[in-house]
Design a protein around this motif. Structure first.
Motif, mmCIF file in Angstrom:
data_model
loop_
_atom_site.group_PDB
_atom_site.id
_atom_site.type_symbol
_atom_site.label_atom_id
_atom_site.label_comp_id
_atom_site.label_asym_id
_atom_site.label_seq_id
_atom_site.Cartn_x
_atom_site.Cartn_y
_atom_site.Cartn_z
ATOM 1 N N ILE A 100 0.837 -1.193 0.000
ATOM 2 C CA ILE A 100 0.000 0.000 0.000
ATOM 3 C C ILE A 100 0.878 1.251 0.000
ATOM 4 C CG2 ILE A 100 -1.739 1.312 1.279
ATOM 5 C CD1 ILE A 100 -2.560 -1.447 2.546
ATOM 6 N N GLY A 101 0.628 2.138 -0.936
ATOM 7 C CA GLY A 101 1.340 3.416 -0.987
ATOM 8 C C GLY A 101 0.407 4.543 -0.590
ATOM 9 N N VAL A 102 0.904 5.473 0.232
ATOM 10 C CA VAL A 102 0.114 6.621 0.678
ATOM 11 C C VAL A 102 0.907 7.893 0.420
ATOM 12 C CG1 VAL A 102 -1.024 7.762 2.618
ATOM 13 C CG2 VAL A 102 -0.956 5.263 2.520
ATOM 14 N N ILE A 103 0.277 8.878 -0.222
ATOM 15 C CA ILE A 103 0.921 10.179 -0.444
ATOM 16 C C ILE A 103 0.136 11.251 0.292
ATOM 17 C CG2 ILE A 103 1.883 11.786 -2.120
ATOM 18 C CD1 ILE A 103 1.662 9.646 -4.247
ATOM 19 N N LEU A 104 0.772 11.850 1.299
ATOM 20 C CA LEU A 104 0.196 12.971 2.028
ATOM 21 C C LEU A 104 0.583 14.274 1.335
ATOM 22 C CD1 LEU A 104 0.996 11.758 5.668
ATOM 23 C CD2 LEU A 104 -1.142 11.500 4.395
ATOM 24 N N PRO A 105 -0.157 15.360 1.552
ATOM 25 C CA PRO A 105 0.044 16.559 0.727
ATOM 26 C C PRO A 105 1.179 17.490 1.156
ATOM 27 C CG PRO A 105 -1.812 16.898 2.192
ATOM 28 C CD PRO A 105 -1.357 15.491 2.413
ATOM 29 N N VAL A 126 0.534 -5.486 6.985
ATOM 30 C CA VAL A 126 0.743 -5.292 5.548
ATOM 31 C C VAL A 126 1.962 -4.414 5.295
ATOM 32 C CG1 VAL A 126 -1.699 -5.548 5.005
ATOM 33 C CG2 VAL A 126 -0.788 -3.273 5.498
ATOM 34 N N GLU A 127 2.508 -4.524 4.112
ATOM 35 C CA GLU A 127 3.640 -3.695 3.711
ATOM 36 C C GLU A 127 3.104 -2.359 3.210
ATOM 37 O OE1 GLU A 127 7.724 -4.009 1.000
ATOM 38 O OE2 GLU A 127 6.118 -5.505 0.784
ATOM 39 N N TYR A 128 3.732 -1.280 3.592
ATOM 40 C CA TYR A 128 3.224 0.038 3.242
ATOM 41 C C TYR A 128 4.373 1.024 3.060
ATOM 42 C CZ TYR A 128 4.307 1.204 8.081
ATOM 43 O OH TYR A 128 4.977 1.404 9.260
ATOM 44 N N ASP A 129 4.065 2.122 2.412
ATOM 45 C CA ASP A 129 5.025 3.202 2.200
ATOM 46 C C ASP A 129 4.250 4.510 2.268
ATOM 47 O OD1 ASP A 129 7.114 4.859 1.515
ATOM 48 O OD2 ASP A 129 7.321 4.122 -0.547
ATOM 49 N N ILE A 130 4.494 5.324 3.293
ATOM 50 C CA ILE A 130 3.814 6.610 3.466
ATOM 51 C C ILE A 130 4.807 7.727 3.196
ATOM 52 C CG2 ILE A 130 2.526 8.111 5.040
ATOM 53 C CD1 ILE A 130 1.814 5.620 6.683
ATOM 54 N N GLN A 131 4.484 8.590 2.242
ATOM 55 C CA GLN A 131 5.371 9.702 1.918
ATOM 56 C C GLN A 131 4.587 11.008 1.874
ATOM 57 O OE1 GLN A 131 8.313 9.132 -1.137
ATOM 58 N NE2 GLN A 131 8.215 6.902 -0.984
#
Length: 371
Positions: free
Chosen positions: A47-52, A77-82
């Protein structure tokens, strides 16, 4: 899964983009990823997450990142928050890197609908499921939308300003608007909400419509400059409908310079520590509390299900005003916060007594019943 450790692919992407891990300054992109050096490959997708950004509101880094990360860790779960730090080029580059590095679900908070639409369309073309988080991407066609009832947020702001003006026995008050970013659909929805409350009062002559400005990118510095111009244009402003706590504080700063703070009601949104302290001090009329943990948990639940190849049902839907299409949605209920119920935000764990009740605010916290 170990919190806050960059996976090999995410680390490579970070180096390629010049990213900093966890806690970048304005203009830098921040990232939090999961990794497992010894565990076998995950049974679910990534899961990829892009914050503003981290400038328009503290919430993105202090609340959304934290709650999303906790939810993903709990789900294993594997995730990437940027965080794109309000850089549209970086936003698209991050999305490309996430897809390249194996994201099967992409959750975004768009910087504007144009950029968001480009990212969603590319993700969809590569079989990546998409979620609009907090802000609907107009014309984007995301699979899901998770947010608050943003028209209701604006309604609460309009009702709040009305209450505070009534409490001050204001007679035909001149009301100024300090709207959110013109490129943010949420700002449009907030305005629809408070217009629904205040416009009938303008039309009936109970209130007078004063100066109005929309603040590009929710930039608090620009908000201060704009409000100073508004107050110069109309020195008899008696109420300020400010779309969030940051913009509200910008207006309050200007009012303080003119010895008008506490005399002119100012609204807000997000229940930030600064906004709540302004309420305790009597400089801000109210804020709107959005239980971000509920929003983050709802979005994470959808993302995890999608990563497992499921097609979860949504509780409601929202019509995209640009395409007329129905977007499956999860919408949370906001809450109006005044001096008497600031304690509700503390009781909910969104802010702590220790960070709120510092220095001169300790006595105010006691007065407000904060335990």
């Amino acid at each position: 899964m170990r919190k806050g450790i960059l996976s090999t692919t995410a680390a490579a992407a970070a180096l390629a983009l010049g990213l900093t891990a966890c806690g970048g300054e304005s203009g830098q992109t921040t990232t939090t990823s999961s990794a497992s050096a010894s565990a076998p490959a995950a049974a679910t997708g990534k899961i990829g997450v892009i914050l503003p950004d981290s400038k328009s509101s503290d919430r993105w880094e202090t609340a959304d990142r934290k709650y999303l990360q906790e939810a993903f860790e709990a789900a294993g779960v594997e995730y990437d928050i940027q965080n794109a730090q309000n850089d549209k080029t970086a936003f698209q580059t991050i999305a490309d890197q996430m897809i390249t590095n194996g994201a099967t679900v992409l959750m975004i908070v768009n910087l504007d609908s144009g950029t968001g639409k480009t990212v969603i369309e590319k993700a969809r073309s590569q079989g990546v499921a998409t979620i609009d988080y907090d802000r609907l991407t107009l014309g984007g066609g995301a699979a899901y939308y998770v947010s608050f009832d943003n028209t209701k947020v604006g309604q609460l702001q309009g009702e709040g300003l009305t209450k505070c003006l009534t409490d001050k026995k204001a007679d035909k008050p001149i009301v100024a608007y300090l709207n959110g970013s013109p490129t943010d659909n949420n700002a449009t929805l907030f305005k629809n909400g408070y217009d629904g409350v205040l416009k009938p009062k303008f039309d009936a002559g109970e209130y007078v419509k004063g100066p109005e400005q929309s603040v590009p990118d929710w930039d608090n510095t620009q908000a201060g400059t704009l409000f100073e111009q508004m107050l110069t244009e109309e020195p008899k402003i008696a109420g300020v409908l400010s779309a969030n706590d940051g913009l509200g504080n910008a207006a309050i700063t200007v009012l303080k310079k003119n010895n008008l703070n506490g005399k002119i009601p100012v609204t807000g949104q997000d229940a930030t520590v600064q906004g709540l302290q302004n309420i305790l001090a009597g400089d801000q009329c109210m804020t709107v509390y959005k239980a971000i943990k509920k929003e983050a948990d709802a979005a994470a639940k959808l993302a995890v299900a999608l990563a497992k190849g499921e097609k979860p049902a949504a509780a409601s839907s929202v019509e995209d005003p640009e395409t007329g299409q129905s977007v499956p949605s999860e919408l949370m209920e906001p809450q109006a916060i005044y001096f008497d119920n600031v304690k509700d935000v503390v009781a909910d764990g969104f802010v702590t007594k220790e960070e709120l009740c510092t220095g001169d605010f300790a006595d105010k916290c006691t007065e407000a019943g904060i335990q």
